[in-house]
Scaffold this active site. Structure first.
Site, mmCIF file in Angstrom:
data_model
loop_
_atom_site.group_PDB
_atom_site.id
_atom_site.type_symbol
_atom_site.label_atom_id
_atom_site.label_comp_id
_atom_site.label_asym_id
_atom_site.label_seq_id
_atom_site.Cartn_x
_atom_site.Cartn_y
_atom_site.Cartn_z
ATOM 1 N N ASP A 174 0.889 -1.158 0.000
ATOM 2 C CA ASP A 174 0.000 0.000 0.000
ATOM 3 C C ASP A 174 0.922 1.200 0.000
ATOM 4 O OD1 ASP A 174 -2.816 0.786 -0.008
ATOM 5 O OD2 ASP A 174 -2.210 1.963 1.722
ATOM 6 N N GLY A 182 1.432 7.584 -11.979
ATOM 7 C CA GLY A 182 0.783 8.313 -10.881
ATOM 8 C C GLY A 182 1.328 9.725 -10.674
ATOM 9 N N TYR A 183 1.800 9.985 -9.462
ATOM 10 C CA TYR A 183 2.249 11.335 -9.082
ATOM 11 C C TYR A 183 3.719 11.596 -9.429
ATOM 12 C CZ TYR A 183 -2.135 11.212 -6.493
ATOM 13 O OH TYR A 183 -3.473 11.121 -6.161
ATOM 14 N N ASP A 184 4.385 10.658 -10.091
ATOM 15 C CA ASP A 184 5.808 10.835 -10.404
ATOM 16 C C ASP A 184 6.128 12.166 -11.101
ATOM 17 O OD1 ASP A 184 7.157 8.598 -9.298
ATOM 18 O OD2 ASP A 184 6.416 7.317 -10.898
ATOM 19 N N LYS A 218 15.091 4.858 -10.381
ATOM 20 C CA LYS A 218 13.913 5.065 -9.526
ATOM 21 C C LYS A 218 13.726 3.852 -8.616
ATOM 22 C CE LYS A 218 9.010 5.462 -8.973
ATOM 23 N NZ LYS A 218 7.661 5.256 -9.446
HETATM 24 P P1 IMP Z 1 -2.586 1.700 -3.717
HETATM 25 O O1 IMP Z 1 -2.748 0.788 -4.888
HETATM 26 O O2 IMP Z 1 -3.803 1.875 -2.885
HETATM 27 O O3 IMP Z 1 -1.356 1.364 -2.923
HETATM 28 O O4 IMP Z 1 -2.371 3.137 -4.389
HETATM 29 C C1 IMP Z 1 -1.144 3.724 -4.492
HETATM 30 C C2 IMP Z 1 -1.275 5.044 -5.245
HETATM 31 O O5 IMP Z 1 -0.267 5.916 -4.759
HETATM 32 C C3 IMP Z 1 -1.000 4.897 -6.733
HETATM 33 O O6 IMP Z 1 -2.129 4.656 -7.470
HETATM 34 C C4 IMP Z 1 -0.382 6.255 -7.057
HETATM 35 O O7 IMP Z 1 -1.382 7.202 -7.152
HETATM 36 C C5 IMP Z 1 0.390 6.575 -5.800
HETATM 37 N N1 IMP Z 1 1.776 6.069 -5.892
HETATM 38 C C6 IMP Z 1 2.294 5.040 -5.171
HETATM 39 N N2 IMP Z 1 3.569 4.810 -5.543
HETATM 40 C C7 IMP Z 1 3.841 5.698 -6.519
HETATM 41 C C8 IMP Z 1 5.005 5.921 -7.311
HETATM 42 O O8 IMP Z 1 6.040 5.242 -7.222
HETATM 43 N N3 IMP Z 1 4.900 6.918 -8.202
HETATM 44 C C9 IMP Z 1 3.782 7.675 -8.352
HETATM 45 N N4 IMP Z 1 2.666 7.488 -7.663
HETATM 46 C C10 IMP Z 1 2.704 6.506 -6.731
#
Ligand code: IMP
Length: 201
Positions: free
Chosen positions: A73, A157-159, A179
């Site tokens: 997560d 995502g937010y990268d 990365k």
């Molecule tokens: P999860 O699937 O609930 O863990 O959601 C994690 C979310 O956090 C992703 O969908 C992205 O929005 C953000 N996130 C997590 N890790 C990264 C990363 O390495 N780069 C960019 N966004 C990330």
């Protein structure tokens, strides 16, 4: 342990996980490859709780010995926004909203905020669970700041809006291998691998 099943449906994450663990002598399957299809409600209040919920739910479906389920997560904590979007990073502005829009919204909310107040970090909790109820968790973080414009096409995502002082660029501009070495996910996964190797799981 002979196999790891990774409890995620996120293809971007799965790609990073495979390269981070590429030199590990272990079969790594996604949930889909393992034939497991499960809707999991992530209702924990921390990254660790959510990772444990996902790993334990999938591990409860296992029948085979020697298989460990990993779940991660992760998310972005922005200090100026009281650590938003945090555990809601995937759900921020709606799960299906494109990241171009999510990133733009964050930049708007940070308009006029000076560099020293733009600090942020990516956080990743990894949980490992087996079918007998065994569980352990690790956490990795990477510190950076929210830039003023999106940049870079790598990562996800937010990268594009998350910048590193040491490299003077966003994590979307880093070569993927770099990365993965530096990232919250890379650190949490390496810690988990060391932990399981020490325990000889
Ligand atoms: P999860 O699937 O609930 O863990 O959601 C994690 C979310 O956090 C992703 O969908 C992205 O929005 C953000 N996130 C997590 N890790 C990264 C990363 O390495 N780069 C960019 N966004 C990330």
């Amino acid at each position: 342990m002979k196999k790891v099943i990774f409890a995620t449906g996120n293809q971007d994450k799965m790609g990073e996980i495979r390269s981070i663990l590429a030199d590990w002598d272990m079969e790594i399957q996604s949930m889909k490859e393992a034939g497991i299809d499960l809707e999991i409600v992530e209702d924990g209040s921390t990254f660790e709780e959510n990772a444990v919920i996902k790993a334990a739910a999938v591990a409860a479906q296992l029948s085979e010995e020697g298989v460990v389920v990993f779940a991660d997560d992760s998310g972005l904590e922005i200090d100026y926004l009281n650590k938003e979007p945090g555990i809601y990073s995937a759900r921020y502005l709606g799960e299906d909203t494109p990241y171009k829009i999510k990133n733009q919204k964050i930049l708007e909310r940070m308009e006029g905020v000076p560099k020293e107040m733009r600090t942020a970090r990516f956080v990743c909790a990894i949980a490992a669970a087996d079918k007998n109820g065994g569980i352990c968790v690790t956490r990795g973080t990477i510190e950076g700041y929210v830039g003023w414009e999106p940049s870079g096409a790598n990562g996800f995502g937010y990268d594009p809006i998350f910048y590193l002082d040491e490299y003077g660029c966003s994590t979307a501009e880093l070569p993927p291998d770099l990365k993965n070495q530096l990232s919250h996910r890379g650190k949490a996964l390496s810690a988990m691998r060391r932990k399981l190797e020490e325990l000889s799981v």
